[in-house]
Design an enzyme around this catalytic site. Structure first.
Site, PDB file in Angstrom:
ATOM      1  N   GLY A  78      29.878 -28.206  57.987  1.00  8.23           N
ATOM      2  CA  GLY A  78      28.356 -28.117  58.396  1.00  8.23           C
ATOM      3  C   GLY A  78      26.956 -27.814  57.015  1.00  8.23           C
ATOM      4  O   GLY A  78      26.670 -28.596  57.316  1.00  8.23           O
ATOM      5  N   CYS A  79      27.907 -27.276  56.683  1.00  8.29           N
ATOM      6  CA  CYS A  79      26.780 -26.198  55.471  1.00  8.29           C
ATOM      7  C   CYS A  79      26.593 -27.294  54.363  1.00  8.29           C
ATOM      8  O   CYS A  79      25.797 -27.752  53.453  1.00  8.29           O
ATOM      9  CB  CYS A  79      26.781 -24.671  55.187  1.00  8.29           C
ATOM     10  SG  CYS A  79      26.633 -23.976  56.709  1.00  8.29           S
TER      11      CYS A  79
END
Length: 211
Positions: A78-79
């Site tokens: 996600g990051c």
């Protein structure tokens, strides 16, 4: 005489215990929750960036739009998606007078590697103990052992071995925009990683159109 002295000693002991109890109660008192709102003055802080150089908010706030996005950590799916979205949108953001800064609990050397692997074109700051995240009211959890992933989401290998590292703290994914007046202009506590950069661009465009 002896009785008076004894009473004095007992009184001092009681007062001492009472003072200690008050101090301990204050130490155990939950920290006051910070809830920054749009229009509030942005917290002042100083951290080290991915090049191990000092980055001070006072050198940036009030001079341009500054995006401060807190994220859990480097080398996670996600990051990485969020960082790559900012990278791909950076030219348009710079054109609008915007500076982007990502902040997580990772160390500077991890930020340096993350930035190199994904060819990121903006600054990453190391908030290892979560102090700055807490200044912004961002929830901060425990650290973690992270198995790094590369640009195609495979486990990153260094010298033929999977690369792992320890993160001391993990912040929630919140994004802020600091306006030209040094105040919070935008706050998002429910960030969509891949959508974050475009949401910021749309906000800046609308804000500039009102001027």
């Amino acid at each position: 005489m002896f009785t008076s002295t004894l009473r004095f000693v007992v009184l001092c002991s009681v007062l001492g215990l009472l003072s200690l109890a008050i101090v301990q109660a204050q130490d155990n008192k939950p920290a006051e929750k910070i809830d920054l709102k749009v229009g509030d003055v942005a917290p002042v802080f100083q951290l080290y960036d991915d090049a191990k150089k000092s980055w001070s908010s006072s050198d940036h706030f009030g001079k341009k739009w500054v995006v401060i996005y807190f994220y859990p950590g480097d080398f996670t799916p996600g990051c990485t998606a969020q960082a790559k979205a900012f990278k791909d949108t950076m030219a348009k953001l710079i054109e609008k007078g915007v500076e982007v800064v990502g902040i997580s609990g990772d160390a500077t050397k991890i930020h340096e590697l993350f930035k190199k692997v994904h060819k990121l074109n903006f600054t990453l700051l190391a908030d290892e103990d979560g102090t700055v995240a807490k200044q912004f009211g961002v929830p901060v959890g425990k650290g973690a052992t992270v198995k790094a992933r590369d640009a195609i989401n495979k486990f990153l290998e260094i010298d033929g071995k999977p690369f792992e590292f320890e993160r001391r703290s993990t912040a929630s994914r919140w994004t802020f925009v600091i306006g030209l007046d040094g105040k919070i202009a935008y706050k998002n506590t429910k960030v969509s990683p891949a959508r974050d950069a475009m949401a910021i661009l749309e906000f800046i465009e609308k804000s500039n159109a009102k001027k």
